[in-house]
Motif scaffolding. Structure first.
Motif, PDB file in Angstrom:
ATOM      1  N   THR A 167       0.822  -1.214   0.000  1.00 52.53           N
ATOM      2  CA  THR A 167       0.000   0.000   0.000  1.00 52.53           C
ATOM      3  C   THR A 167       0.852   1.258   0.000  1.00 52.53           C
ATOM      4  O   THR A 167       0.572   2.216  -0.738  1.00 52.53           O
ATOM      5  CB  THR A 167      -0.928   0.002   1.237  1.00 52.53           C
ATOM      6  OG1 THR A 167      -1.713  -1.200   1.237  1.00 52.53           O
ATOM      7  CG2 THR A 167      -1.851   1.210   1.225  1.00 52.53           C
ATOM      8  N   ILE A 168       1.900   1.277   0.793  1.00 54.26           N
ATOM      9  CA  ILE A 168       2.780   2.456   0.863  1.00 54.26           C
ATOM     10  C   ILE A 168       3.389   2.754  -0.508  1.00 54.26           C
ATOM     11  O   ILE A 168       3.344   3.891  -0.996  1.00 54.26           O
ATOM     12  CB  ILE A 168       3.904   2.231   1.899  1.00 54.26           C
ATOM     13  CG1 ILE A 168       3.324   2.136   3.313  1.00 54.26           C
ATOM     14  CG2 ILE A 168       4.920   3.381   1.833  1.00 54.26           C
ATOM     15  CD1 ILE A 168       4.327   1.673   4.351  1.00 54.26           C
ATOM     16  N   GLY A 169       3.959   1.738  -1.127  1.00 50.63           N
ATOM     17  CA  GLY A 169       4.585   1.936  -2.435  1.00 50.63           C
ATOM     18  C   GLY A 169       3.588   2.386  -3.486  1.00 50.63           C
ATOM     19  O   GLY A 169       3.868   3.289  -4.283  1.00 50.63           O
ATOM     20  N   ALA A 170       2.397   1.776  -3.498  1.00 53.01           N
ATOM     21  CA  ALA A 170       1.380   2.118  -4.495  1.00 53.01           C
ATOM     22  C   ALA A 170       0.915   3.557  -4.349  1.00 53.01           C
ATOM     23  O   ALA A 170       0.725   4.268  -5.337  1.00 53.01           O
ATOM     24  CB  ALA A 170       0.190   1.162  -4.368  1.00 53.01           C
ATOM     25  N   VAL A 171       0.737   4.014  -3.109  1.00 56.80           N
ATOM     26  CA  VAL A 171       0.249   5.378  -2.868  1.00 56.80           C
ATOM     27  C   VAL A 171       1.243   6.425  -3.366  1.00 56.80           C
ATOM     28  O   VAL A 171       0.866   7.410  -4.003  1.00 56.80           O
ATOM     29  CB  VAL A 171      -0.044   5.581  -1.365  1.00 56.80           C
ATOM     30  CG1 VAL A 171      -0.240   7.069  -1.041  1.00 56.80           C
ATOM     31  CG2 VAL A 171      -1.279   4.796  -0.960  1.00 56.80           C
ATOM     32  N   VAL A 172       2.538   6.210  -3.119  1.00 60.23           N
ATOM     33  CA  VAL A 172       3.554   7.191  -3.549  1.00 60.23           C
ATOM     34  C   VAL A 172       3.624   7.265  -5.073  1.00 60.23           C
ATOM     35  O   VAL A 172       3.623   8.349  -5.669  1.00 60.23           O
ATOM     36  CB  VAL A 172       4.936   6.846  -2.966  1.00 60.23           C
ATOM     37  CG1 VAL A 172       6.002   7.771  -3.549  1.00 60.23           C
ATOM     38  CG2 VAL A 172       4.914   6.988  -1.454  1.00 60.23           C
TER      39      VAL A 172
END
Length: 517
Positions: A167-172
């Motif tokens: 989720t963190i990687g996708a959001v950035v």
């Protein structure tokens, strides 16, 4: 990794990710037209075009998939890298300039599907629709591979739950692509390509100095490599067994995919002028050679450097991550530098995912919506639809990537074959064979895509796919099938119009000038 070291790594990641988002916000203000958002106003310089094209190409596969397969099975896995290098060279030499000129002659085409439509005078929008849908389908899988690589990176470094890491990687990635469009993607890719290269060069050199040149072979043997170190380092050995001709052909066939990759071809379409294009060719070829060679070295040295730890059960793809963590938290103890090198892996992942999201958005908004559904859509509507598409594609790719057991190599392999077989032959013949017509282009795209889908996904032979049963990479079959269909169908149907032939000759005789002052 100690708490103190982890703190420095977190700081490096925060600074890096913040910089990517800031770049996206800055370029959001410069997008006044769809040409700005999708092609950056055709203003790319040589260095940015070269590193952006190659960074968007290599993805997490370069720093995780390839080193992991070499770590597990040996140098024989480098046939894929050899095929990719040959493909890169041929793509820059024979496709880049000619495609750049043809997209101008073909009514200033902004996307690959629009180029097909204008090149073949497709008034019924059939090519536009087929190619756009093909891009969205295969880019879903491709983007999922990048997001999965990001999730595995965050999980390995911070020991967090895979879904949270994903989720963190996708959001950035979603944030700066959503905001800044093509130029934001290209500038971030330039930064990421530079960081990737530094990490690829520095880590194996440092690891080699610690292991010691005289200890590599004996350590490889001690780690239990199949067939011993001599077989492990042979191009003609695969996991201790002799490499078959079908394996070499499959590895080299990866190079065929280059002339059909929309996220790479769009960089050619956006280069500022002839001078910058020539500069890009040299830079890109050198970058790819060094990067692929270093990825191979990382797989070999990682086996020796990490011993007595031996990575198995899918952990092999984390070899570069493990090397950086051990090197900078235990041996050299420069955790902030290690953090930035880990960002190099994140850079490889992000540089591909952002490009795929943007190309998918352009296919839906510019090609399907404006080209077919709502032809009177204005700039604001296309911008809005583009950004919604980026969001939807990201969410769907995120869902595919939720399975932590998905192989990065496997996902990339399937998407690369699909795009390469569907578009590669059509792009090639559209630029170099004036007899190619609309019917041939449709037959080529459809036959290439369907061949890969049938080869990789349908359990036709005793419950196995044809690819699994034969060991032959689907692109090695899909590309020639598509090429054959284009030629046969074009010759059996009416020839191109006189206007199409004139356009072709204008490009082939270099009457089209894309130099801009």
């Amino acid at each position: 990794m100690t708490g103190n070291s982890l703190g420095f790594v977190i700081l490096a990641f925060v600074l890096y990710l913040l910089m990517m988002v800031i770049i996206g916000a800055l370029y959001a203000k410069k997008n006044s037209t769809t040409e700005d958002y999708f092609l950056g106003g055709r203003s790319l310089g040589g260095f940015v075009a070269a590193l952006s094209a190659q960074a968007s190409d290599m993805s997490g596969w370069l720093l995780m998939g390839l080193p992991g397969s070499i770590y597990a099975l040996g140098t024989g896995q480098a046939w894929i890298a050899i095929g990719l290098f040959i493909g890169t060279v041929l793509n820059w030499i024979f496709i880049s300039g000619r495609l750049r000129r043809y997209t101008i002659r073909a009514n200033n085409s902004l996307t690959l599907p629009t180029y097909f439509e204008n090149r073949f005078h497709d008034k019924k929008k059939v090519l536009l629709f087929i190619s756009s849908v093909t891009i969205v389908i295969f880019f879903l899988v491709y983007t999922a591979s990048a997001l999965a690589a990001g999730g595995k990176l965050f999980t390995s470094v911070f020991n967090v739950d895979y879904k949270l890491a994903l989720t963190i990687g996708a959001v950035v990635i979603l944030t700066y692509t959503f905001l800044g469009g093509f130029m934001a993607v290209c500038v971030t890719d330039f930064v990421q390509g530079t960081l990737m290269l530094i990490a690829l060069l520095a880590v194996p050199i440092m690891a080699y100095s610690i292991v010691g040149g005289g200890n590599v072979m004996s350590t490889l043997d001690a780690s239990g490599v199949a067939g011993g170190s001599a077989a492990y380092l042979s191009l003609f050995s695969n996991g201790g067994e002799a490499y078959k001709a079908v394996d070499i052909i499959s590895g080299l066939a990866w190079g065929l995919g280059y002339c059909g990759m929309p996220h790479i071809l769009v960089r050619f379409m956006a280069v500022r002028n002839e001078k910058e294009l020539k500069k890009s060719k040299g830079i890109a070829i050198i970058w790819v050679f060094i990067s692929l060679a270093c990825a191979w070295v990382i797989g070999i040295l990682g086996r020796a450097y990490l011993f007595p730890e031996v990575l198995t059960g899918g952990e092999e793809e984390k070899v570069f991550i493990k090397m950086i963590i051990k090197l900078f938290s235990e041996d050299v103890k420069l955790p902030l530098i290690g953090g930035f090198f880990l960002c190099g892996i994140l850079a490889a992942i992000m540089s591909t995912a952002d490009s795929q999201l943007l190309v998918s958005a352009s296919s839906v908004a510019e090609d399907i919506v404006k080209g077919i559904i709502k032809k009177d859509a204005d700039e604001k509507q296309i911008f809005r639809i583009s950004r919604y598409t980026v969001l939807v594609i990201a969410v769907l790719a995120y869902i595919i990537a939720l399975n932590p057991n998905n192989s990065i190599m496997g996902l990339v392999s399937n998407a690369w074959a699909g795009l390469g077989a569907a578009f590669g032959p059509t792009v090639l013949l559209s630029l170099y064979w004036k007899r190619t017509n609309f019917q041939g282009a449709v037959a080529g795209i459809a036959s290439g895509a369907l061949t890969v889908i049938a080869w990789d996904y349908l359990p036709i032979i005793s419950g196995q796919t044809i690819g699994a049963a034969t060991g032959l990479y689907s692109l090695a079959v899909g590309f020639p099938v598509s090429l054959l269909f284009i030629i046969i169908v074009s010759l059996l149907t009416p020839p191109p119009t006189e206007e199409m032939v004139t356009e072709f000759e204008d490009v082939s005789k270099r009457k089209i000038d894309f130099d801009q002052e």
